[in-house]
Design an enzyme around this catalytic site. Sequence first.
Site, short mmCIF file in Angstrom:
data_model
loop_
_atom_site.label_atom_id
_atom_site.label_comp_id
_atom_site.label_asym_id
_atom_site.label_seq_id
_atom_site.Cartn_x
_atom_site.Cartn_y
_atom_site.Cartn_z
N HIS A 1 -84.24 67.83 -46.07
CA HIS A 1 -84.05 67.22 -44.75
C HIS A 1 -85.32 67.29 -43.91
O HIS A 1 -85.63 66.38 -43.14
CB HIS A 1 -82.86 67.87 -44.02
CG HIS A 1 -81.56 67.57 -44.70
ND1 HIS A 1 -80.43 68.35 -44.57
CD2 HIS A 1 -81.21 66.57 -45.56
CE1 HIS A 1 -79.45 67.83 -45.30
NE2 HIS A 1 -79.90 66.75 -45.91
N HIS B 1 -77.34 58.12 -52.09
CA HIS B 1 -76.21 59.05 -52.20
C HIS B 1 -76.13 59.80 -50.87
O HIS B 1 -76.69 60.89 -50.72
CB HIS B 1 -76.42 60.03 -53.36
CG HIS B 1 -76.50 59.36 -54.70
ND1 HIS B 1 -77.59 58.61 -55.09
CD2 HIS B 1 -75.62 59.32 -55.72
CE1 HIS B 1 -77.37 58.14 -56.30
NE2 HIS B 1 -76.18 58.55 -56.72
N SER C 1 -78.46 64.01 -44.54
CA SER C 1 -79.73 63.27 -44.55
C SER C 1 -79.72 61.99 -43.70
O SER C 1 -80.68 61.74 -42.96
CB SER C 1 -80.14 62.95 -45.99
OG SER C 1 -79.08 62.39 -46.72
N GLU D 1 -72.23 55.62 -50.46
CA GLU D 1 -71.45 56.82 -50.76
C GLU D 1 -70.16 56.39 -51.45
O GLU D 1 -69.49 55.48 -51.00
CB GLU D 1 -71.15 57.60 -49.45
CG GLU D 1 -70.23 58.79 -49.60
CD GLU D 1 -70.66 59.81 -50.66
OE1 GLU D 1 -71.84 60.22 -50.68
OE2 GLU D 1 -69.81 60.21 -51.49
N ASP E 1 -71.93 51.83 -55.70
CA ASP E 1 -72.76 52.71 -56.53
C ASP E 1 -74.22 52.68 -56.06
O ASP E 1 -74.90 51.67 -56.18
CB ASP E 1 -72.66 52.22 -57.98
CG ASP E 1 -73.34 53.17 -58.95
OD1 ASP E 1 -74.13 54.03 -58.50
OD2 ASP E 1 -73.08 53.05 -60.16
N GLY E 2 -74.66 53.82 -55.56
CA GLY E 2 -76.02 53.89 -55.01
C GLY E 2 -77.11 53.70 -56.07
O GLY E 2 -78.23 53.31 -55.74
N ASP F 1 -80.66 61.11 -53.93
CA ASP F 1 -80.19 62.50 -53.86
C ASP F 1 -78.80 62.62 -54.50
O ASP F 1 -77.82 62.92 -53.81
CB ASP F 1 -80.16 62.90 -52.37
CG ASP F 1 -79.69 64.32 -52.15
OD1 ASP F 1 -79.84 65.15 -53.07
OD2 ASP F 1 -79.16 64.60 -51.06
N1 SAM Z 1 -77.93 63.01 -49.25
C1 SAM Z 1 -76.91 63.89 -48.70
C2 SAM Z 1 -77.55 64.84 -47.70
O1 SAM Z 1 -78.67 65.32 -47.96
O2 SAM Z 1 -76.95 65.10 -46.66
C3 SAM Z 1 -76.19 64.67 -49.79
C4 SAM Z 1 -75.72 63.86 -50.93
S1 SAM Z 1 -74.86 64.75 -52.16
C5 SAM Z 1 -76.09 65.66 -52.96
C6 SAM Z 1 -74.51 63.47 -53.33
C7 SAM Z 1 -73.44 62.49 -52.85
O3 SAM Z 1 -73.41 61.38 -53.76
C8 SAM Z 1 -72.03 63.04 -52.87
O4 SAM Z 1 -71.48 62.91 -51.58
C9 SAM Z 1 -71.26 62.15 -53.87
O5 SAM Z 1 -69.93 61.88 -53.47
C10 SAM Z 1 -72.08 60.89 -53.87
N2 SAM Z 1 -72.06 60.07 -55.08
C11 SAM Z 1 -71.86 60.44 -56.37
N3 SAM Z 1 -72.07 59.41 -57.21
C12 SAM Z 1 -72.44 58.36 -56.43
C13 SAM Z 1 -72.85 57.02 -56.72
N4 SAM Z 1 -72.93 56.57 -57.97
N5 SAM Z 1 -73.19 56.22 -55.68
C14 SAM Z 1 -73.15 56.67 -54.40
N6 SAM Z 1 -72.77 57.93 -54.07
C15 SAM Z 1 -72.43 58.76 -55.07
#
Ligand code: SAM
Length: 277
Positions: free
Chosen positions: A19, A42, A99, A117, A142-143, A163
């Site tokens: 962050h 993500h 983030s 997300e 899907d990110g 992330d």
């Molecule tokens: N970036 C955030 C932060 O720093 O505050 C934390 C993200 S966390 C490590 C990863 C997130 O990705 C989770 O909330 C999960 O639900 C989501 N996720 C998992 N697979 C995903 C995908 N294919 N596309 C988008 N989001 C996804």
Amino acid sequence: MLSYRHGFHAGNHADVIKHLTVVLCCEHLAKKDKPFWYVDTHAGAGMYDLNSEMSRKNEEHLQGVFALLQDPKCPEVFADYLRLVKASRDTVRQAYPGSPWFAAQMMRRSDHLDLYELHPADQKRLEQVFERDRRAKVHKKDGYLCLKTVFPPPPRRALVLIDPPYEQEREYQSVLQSLSDGIGRFSTGVYIVWYPLIQRPGSPKNKSSEKLVKQIKTRFSQEQLHVQLIMNKDQEGMYGSGLAIINPPWGLKEQLESALKYICSLDKSGVRTFSVQ
Ligand code: SAM
């Protein structure tokens, strides 16, 4: 499979360095009088409660953001990051931002955020957090696939955070593919890839991050900055984390070096180490 919940880890040592990097990169990008995009592949929930059952389970924030908040001698490089953490507590006393929230606070009216997300509960919370922010678009998509569709960004300036949870081993390759998709369409963007450092002999994820870093270094010719924070190299499981930054803004290397040096100095047993290359 969507079992990962960032609420268990909010504000931990990995979040602090990730962050802080997002805040510093936004600060650099906002210096120019031209808009930029922030893409969080993500994004998570956007805001967390460190008093929640999830956070209280392992209290990971105690070794992370709490250690910094309690130190009056915290160096200047953390000033904006800590100011924002404190500001997030205006409504919830034990809040800790995600983030996209950090990025949004550093961005201007003309900038734009694209947030991806998939987890239904975190996506819903993310929608609520950004409900009144006209600059932000929350996608339940899907990110890993987004950079293929949204890039190049119209203002030709962007910061991307990749992330993912790395729940499955194949995600390491998905990260590399996303990065290729992004850089292939927009080579001058700033890209931040977060990864865990895992020591679990026998597990397919053992040393996967090290392999990913090697691939990033060899595949892309852009300038790169690689930073790692190792909490304890003898620890089994996640023993640290790292960031691969493509096209790092000028001066970021020195800023992260001083931040990591300070974080390591907080540990009097001397097991914490860092690298910046
Ligand atoms: N970036 C955030 C932060 O720093 O505050 C934390 C993200 S966390 C490590 C990863 C997130 O990705 C989770 O909330 C999960 O639900 C989501 N996720 C998992 N697979 C995903 C995908 N294919 N596309 C988008 N989001 C996804």
